[in-house]
Scaffold this motif. Sequence first.
Motif, PDB file in Angstrom:
ATOM      1  N   CYS A   1       0.838  -1.192   0.000  1.00  0.00           N
ATOM      2  CA  CYS A   1       0.000   0.000   0.000  1.00  0.00           C
ATOM      3  C   CYS A   1       0.885   1.258   0.000  1.00  0.00           C
ATOM      4  O   CYS A   1       1.803   1.375   0.811  1.00  0.00           O
ATOM      5  CB  CYS A   1      -0.916  -0.026   1.217  1.00  0.00           C
TER       6      CYS A   1
ATOM      7  N   CYS B   1       0.131   3.029   3.680  1.00  0.00           N
ATOM      8  CA  CYS B   1       0.537   2.457   4.973  1.00  0.00           C
ATOM      9  C   CYS B   1       1.623   1.394   4.855  1.00  0.00           C
ATOM     10  O   CYS B   1       2.168   0.954   5.869  1.00  0.00           O
ATOM     11  CB  CYS B   1      -0.684   1.876   5.686  1.00  0.00           C
TER      12      CYS B   1
ATOM     13  N   CYS C   1      -4.288  -0.197  -0.019  1.00  0.00           N
ATOM     14  CA  CYS C   1      -4.960  -1.340   0.617  1.00  0.00           C
ATOM     15  C   CYS C   1      -6.417  -1.001   0.909  1.00  0.00           C
ATOM     16  O   CYS C   1      -6.819   0.164   0.882  1.00  0.00           O
ATOM     17  CB  CYS C   1      -4.220  -1.762   1.879  1.00  0.00           C
TER      18      CYS C   1
ATOM     19  N   CYS D   1      -7.001   1.575   3.821  1.00  0.00           N
ATOM     20  CA  CYS D   1      -6.720   2.985   3.490  1.00  0.00           C
ATOM     21  C   CYS D   1      -7.732   3.515   2.479  1.00  0.00           C
ATOM     22  O   CYS D   1      -8.088   4.691   2.513  1.00  0.00           O
ATOM     23  CB  CYS D   1      -5.301   3.145   2.971  1.00  0.00           C
TER      24      CYS D   1
HETATM   25 ZN    ZN Z   1      -2.918   1.009   3.441  1.00  0.00          ZN
END
Ligand code: ZN
Length: 269
Positions: A247, A250, A259, A262
């Motif tokens: 991601c 993150c 992801c 998020c």
């Molecule tokens: Zn993420």
Amino acid sequence: MEISQKVKQTLSKIKINKKERILVALSGGKDSTVTAYLLKKFGYNIEGFHIDLGMGEYSEKCLKAIKELCDDLKIKLYIYDIKKEMGSSMCYLRSAIQSRKSLKNCAICGVIKKWIMNKEARRLKVSKIATGHNLDDEAQTFLINIFKGSPELSANSGAISKNMQDKKFVPRIKPLFYVLENDIRKFSKKEKLPVVYESCPCALDSYRIQVREFLNTLSEKNKENIIKNSQKILSKIKKKDTKISYCKICGEPARKNICKKCELMEIKN
Ligand code: ZN
Ligand code: AMP
């Protein structure tokens, strides 16, 4: 077959080693409690992990039961306080997401919980995460995915996660995969385990409840056959692309650039 035997068989089939550290995701409910109880009884190296969702009295009851269980089993317990770590309770996070996206409560909660579990399990350097998913849960998910026209979403299901072969992904196991929910309830009562029997006050997935009610009209044998036959059906289905990236926000493993967690929280760079 008795529940203990079934779990033993499942664990040997998926080749779990007695020395590896397993983090059991404990919700306070019967399924994850029985999972921890049996793993410990069979001599596996387990520790407990609980996400305190900050949902008032319900969360307090769950935490109390989990502390009692971990004391009884003499295992370490890690608590992740969502209010402290993410700034607000699950109810608040969910409402904020639902004001922008039309999604069910359990879908949002599930994505956030999985994200936390993987990140924390990796930080704690355990080798597996164990959850309490049972045969009924798995049969419901299989049917829901078929009814929604996406059977491939079940293609990676099983007593051990088959997708995401990646160093940042901690494999998940489901020791109760072949055990009926009813047998788990009876077992937890017989063993007088500290369990919160009421369901989560926010579990409002009406479609899942309808599928669950339908499944409960079937005999236990027929429910078991759904899981048995699902494996046959799924082996014929083209698997989803399992290419993993990280991601951009993150750094957690993801199927896309960003992801699921998020994406839900729409965290901007
Ligand atoms: Zn993420
Ligand atoms: P659910 O999606 O609520 O049916 O939960 C499935 C599994 O996820 C449970 O059997 C637990 O192993 C795990 N789990 C659910 N809620 C929590 C929580 N608050 N903290 C840790 N693990 C959880």
